[in-house]
Design an enzyme around this catalytic site. Structure first.
Site, PDB file in Angstrom:
ATOM      1  N   SER A 127       0.856  -1.195   0.000  1.00 40.14           N
ATOM      2  CA  SER A 127       0.000   0.000   0.000  1.00 40.14           C
ATOM      3  C   SER A 127       0.882   1.232   0.000  1.00 40.14           C
ATOM      4  O   SER A 127       1.974   1.223   0.592  1.00 40.14           O
ATOM      5  CB  SER A 127      -0.899   0.031   1.237  1.00 40.14           C
ATOM      6  OG  SER A 127      -1.514   1.313   1.360  1.00 40.14           O
ATOM      7  N   TYR A 145      -0.711  -0.406  10.576  1.00 44.63           N
ATOM      8  CA  TYR A 145      -1.070  -0.856   9.228  1.00 44.63           C
ATOM      9  C   TYR A 145       0.010  -0.452   8.236  1.00 44.63           C
ATOM     10  O   TYR A 145       0.488  -1.257   7.439  1.00 44.63           O
ATOM     11  CB  TYR A 145      -2.410  -0.273   8.804  1.00 44.63           C
ATOM     12  CG  TYR A 145      -2.773  -0.571   7.380  1.00 44.63           C
ATOM     13  CD1 TYR A 145      -2.659   0.400   6.387  1.00 44.63           C
ATOM     14  CD2 TYR A 145      -3.211  -1.842   7.012  1.00 44.63           C
ATOM     15  CE1 TYR A 145      -2.977   0.116   5.069  1.00 44.63           C
ATOM     16  CE2 TYR A 145      -3.531  -2.132   5.700  1.00 44.63           C
ATOM     17  CZ  TYR A 145      -3.410  -1.148   4.726  1.00 44.63           C
ATOM     18  OH  TYR A 145      -3.719  -1.429   3.419  1.00 44.63           O
TER      19      TYR A 145
HETATM   20  N1  NDP Z   1      -8.841  -0.982  -0.560  1.00 42.80           N
HETATM   21  C1  NDP Z   1      -7.814  -0.149  -0.433  1.00 42.80           C
HETATM   22  O1  NDP Z   1      -7.978   1.099  -0.367  1.00 42.80           O
HETATM   23  C2  NDP Z   1      -6.435  -0.673  -0.363  1.00 42.80           C
HETATM   24  C3  NDP Z   1      -6.181  -2.019  -0.117  1.00 42.80           C
HETATM   25  N2  NDP Z   1      -4.893  -2.456  -0.029  1.00 42.80           N
HETATM   26  C4  NDP Z   1      -4.592  -3.860   0.250  1.00 42.80           C
HETATM   27  O2  NDP Z   1      -5.245  -4.667  -0.705  1.00 42.80           O
HETATM   28  C5  NDP Z   1      -5.455  -5.973  -0.148  1.00 42.80           C
HETATM   29  C6  NDP Z   1      -6.885  -6.396  -0.411  1.00 42.80           C
HETATM   30  O3  NDP Z   1      -7.702  -5.522   0.310  1.00 42.80           O
HETATM   31  P1  NDP Z   1      -9.170  -5.109  -0.180  1.00 42.80           P
HETATM   32  O4  NDP Z   1      -9.578  -5.917  -1.343  1.00 42.80           O
HETATM   33  O5  NDP Z   1      -9.193  -3.636  -0.265  1.00 42.80           O
HETATM   34  O6  NDP Z   1      -9.976  -5.512   1.125  1.00 42.80           O
HETATM   35  P2  NDP Z   1     -11.348  -6.282   1.345  1.00 42.80           P
HETATM   36  O7  NDP Z   1     -11.614  -6.125   2.805  1.00 42.80           O
HETATM   37  O8  NDP Z   1     -12.345  -5.882   0.345  1.00 42.80           O
HETATM   38  O9  NDP Z   1     -10.953  -7.800   1.048  1.00 42.80           O
HETATM   39  C7  NDP Z   1     -10.076  -8.440   1.931  1.00 42.80           C
HETATM   40  C8  NDP Z   1     -10.028  -9.877   1.530  1.00 42.80           C
HETATM   41  O10 NDP Z   1      -9.198 -10.562   2.468  1.00 42.80           O
HETATM   42  C9  NDP Z   1      -9.941 -11.608   3.071  1.00 42.80           C
HETATM   43  N3  NDP Z   1      -9.570 -11.757   4.469  1.00 42.80           N
HETATM   44  C10 NDP Z   1      -9.712 -10.858   5.460  1.00 42.80           C
HETATM   45  N4  NDP Z   1      -9.294 -11.380   6.623  1.00 42.80           N
HETATM   46  C11 NDP Z   1      -8.878 -12.647   6.352  1.00 42.80           C
HETATM   47  C12 NDP Z   1      -8.356 -13.692   7.124  1.00 42.80           C
HETATM   48  N5  NDP Z   1      -8.196 -13.568   8.460  1.00 42.80           N
HETATM   49  N6  NDP Z   1      -8.024 -14.847   6.519  1.00 42.80           N
HETATM   50  C13 NDP Z   1      -8.202 -14.988   5.179  1.00 42.80           C
HETATM   51  N7  NDP Z   1      -8.700 -14.030   4.382  1.00 42.80           N
HETATM   52  C14 NDP Z   1      -9.042 -12.885   4.979  1.00 42.80           C
HETATM   53  C15 NDP Z   1     -11.409 -11.208   2.930  1.00 42.80           C
HETATM   54  O11 NDP Z   1     -12.232 -12.328   2.812  1.00 42.80           O
HETATM   55  P3  NDP Z   1     -13.026 -13.023   4.042  1.00 42.80           P
HETATM   56  O12 NDP Z   1     -13.642 -11.954   4.882  1.00 42.80           O
HETATM   57  O13 NDP Z   1     -14.002 -13.904   3.314  1.00 42.80           O
HETATM   58  O14 NDP Z   1     -11.977 -13.788   4.787  1.00 42.80           O
HETATM   59  C16 NDP Z   1     -11.379 -10.522   1.562  1.00 42.80           C
HETATM   60  O15 NDP Z   1     -11.484 -11.481   0.549  1.00 42.80           O
HETATM   61  C17 NDP Z   1      -5.100  -5.853   1.328  1.00 42.80           C
HETATM   62  O16 NDP Z   1      -3.818  -6.402   1.557  1.00 42.80           O
HETATM   63  C18 NDP Z   1      -5.076  -4.353   1.577  1.00 42.80           C
HETATM   64  O17 NDP Z   1      -4.199  -3.972   2.634  1.00 42.80           O
HETATM   65  C19 NDP Z   1      -3.809  -1.612  -0.200  1.00 42.80           C
HETATM   66  C20 NDP Z   1      -4.024  -0.280  -0.454  1.00 42.80           C
HETATM   67  C21 NDP Z   1      -5.350   0.270  -0.582  1.00 42.80           C
HETATM   68  N1  LIG Z   2      -6.369  -0.098   2.921  1.00 45.73           N
HETATM   69  C1  LIG Z   2      -6.213   1.318   2.821  1.00 45.73           C
HETATM   70  C2  LIG Z   2      -6.171   1.924   4.166  1.00 45.73           C
HETATM   71  O1  LIG Z   2      -6.981   1.587   4.995  1.00 45.73           O
HETATM   72  C3  LIG Z   2      -4.948   1.704   2.151  1.00 45.73           C
HETATM   73  O2  LIG Z   2      -3.984   0.912   2.229  1.00 45.73           O
HETATM   74  O3  LIG Z   2      -4.918   2.791   1.577  1.00 45.73           O
END
Ligand code: NDP
Ligand SMILES: N[C@@H](C=O)C(=O)O
Length: 260
Positions: free
Chosen positions: A140, A153
């Site tokens: 991120s 985070y």
């Molecule tokens: N959205 C954003 O603004 C940004 C996101 N990111 C990163 O992108 C990645 C994806 O995030 P994003 O798609 O936004 O988030 P979401 O919350 O939409 O999706 C997260 C995914 O991870 C799974 N997950 C969460 N906890 C667990 C767990 N304990 N075990 C297994 N799976 C898990 C969830 O599925 P389930 O609940 O079914 O387990 C879901 O499929 C992350 O690493 C995040 O830090 C980075 C920068 C920006």
């Molecule tokens: N997941 C977002 C912050 O909460 C990000 O990484 O920007």
């Protein structure tokens, strides 16, 4: 049955991970989908099987639980069809450092650091032996920004970047591509899950645009892909300054400014 590598996607039930699953299915890859929500995984798998005629396995797992993580590690280690790991599952935080409970801290670090590292470690030896394959770690821009005050985070995401850059130097000579992807605010459930109102954000990227951009970097074998960074020269300058700092270290004696 495809001749292309099977792709294992963590965090595949929604958001960026579900989008990666769709894009690789569109490219003709078989998939292994990992997340906790079996129902959402099965629904996505059924749709993508129908739309793209690829084989998809659903592997429900909570990556903060030892037994579940062990099972996904074993799949990565033993399933020789899997040639690409999308190390995506992660969670964010709300509140400042002192508002995080011990449980919050353990969960964040376990999912965003321990699981990411262990899954990469599970697949890397097999890919290195084969001389091909890819590990995509989702970081991120927050990992570059202590100013955002998402200190734990952001620290986990700085870890993901460093890990990816280190693995790239270790594994690229063995034919294994390692990519760090650094999104900025992207329209997924992560915000609501963290108790943050996405409507308070000024700019938000759609996950489809994010993943499509990340895949342009993937196809170019770019080591660090930052889709929201429009002036790529800023990253290049940061890397150059980092390397210049390292080259300027004189470890035998303290710098003049620190001498009484
Ligand atoms: N959205 C954003 O603004 C940004 C996101 N990111 C990163 O992108 C990645 C994806 O995030 P994003 O798609 O936004 O988030 P979401 O919350 O939409 O999706 C997260 C995914 O991870 C799974 N997950 C969460 N906890 C667990 C767990 N304990 N075990 C297994 N799976 C898990 C969830 O599925 P389930 O609940 O079914 O387990 C879901 O499929 C992350 O690493 C995040 O830090 C980075 C920068 C920006
Ligand atoms: N997941 C977002 C912050 O909460 C990000 O990484 O920007």
């Amino acid at each position: 049955m495809t001749t292309q590598a099977t792709v294992l996607v963590t965090g595949a039930s929604t958001g960026i991970g579900a989008t990666y699953a769709e894009r690789f299915a569109q490219r003709g890859h078989d998939l292994v989908l990992v997340a906790r929500d079996r129902q959402r995984l099965e629904a996505l798998a059924a749709r993508l099987r129908h739309e793209h005629r690829v084989a998809i396995d659903v592997l429900p797992a909570d990556l903060t639980l030892q037994a579940d993580l062990d099972a996904v590690e074993a799949r990565l280690r033993d399933d020789t069809r899997i040639g690409i790991l999308i190390n995506n599952a992660g969670m964010a935080q709300s509140g400042n450092f002192m508002q995080q409970s011990a449980q919050d801290i353990v969960r964040l670090i376990t999912l965003n650091i321990s699981a990411v590292t262990r899954l990469a470690a599970a697949i890397a030896p097999r890919l290195a032996d084969a001389g091909r394959g890819a590990i995509v770690n989702i970081g991120s821009v927050v990992g570059l920004a202590p100013e955002f005050r998402m200190s734990i985070y952001g620290a986990t995401k700085a870890f993901v970047l460093f890990l990816s850059q280190g693995l790239s130097r270790e594994l690229e000579p063995k034919g294994v591509y390692v990519q760090a992807v650094l999104p900025a605010s992207t329209r997924t459930e992560i915000w609501e899950r963290a108790g943050i109102d996405i409507n308070t954000l000024t700019e938000v990227m759609e996950p489809g645009e994010l993943v499509d951009a990340a895949l342009v970097g993937f196809d170019r074998r770019e080591p660090v892909t930052i889709p929201p960074l429009h002036a790529a020269e800023h990253w290049d300058a940061l890397e150059s300054a980092r390397k210049a700092l390292l080259a300027d270290l004189r470890q035998a004696h303290a710098a003049e400014r620190y001498r009484a």
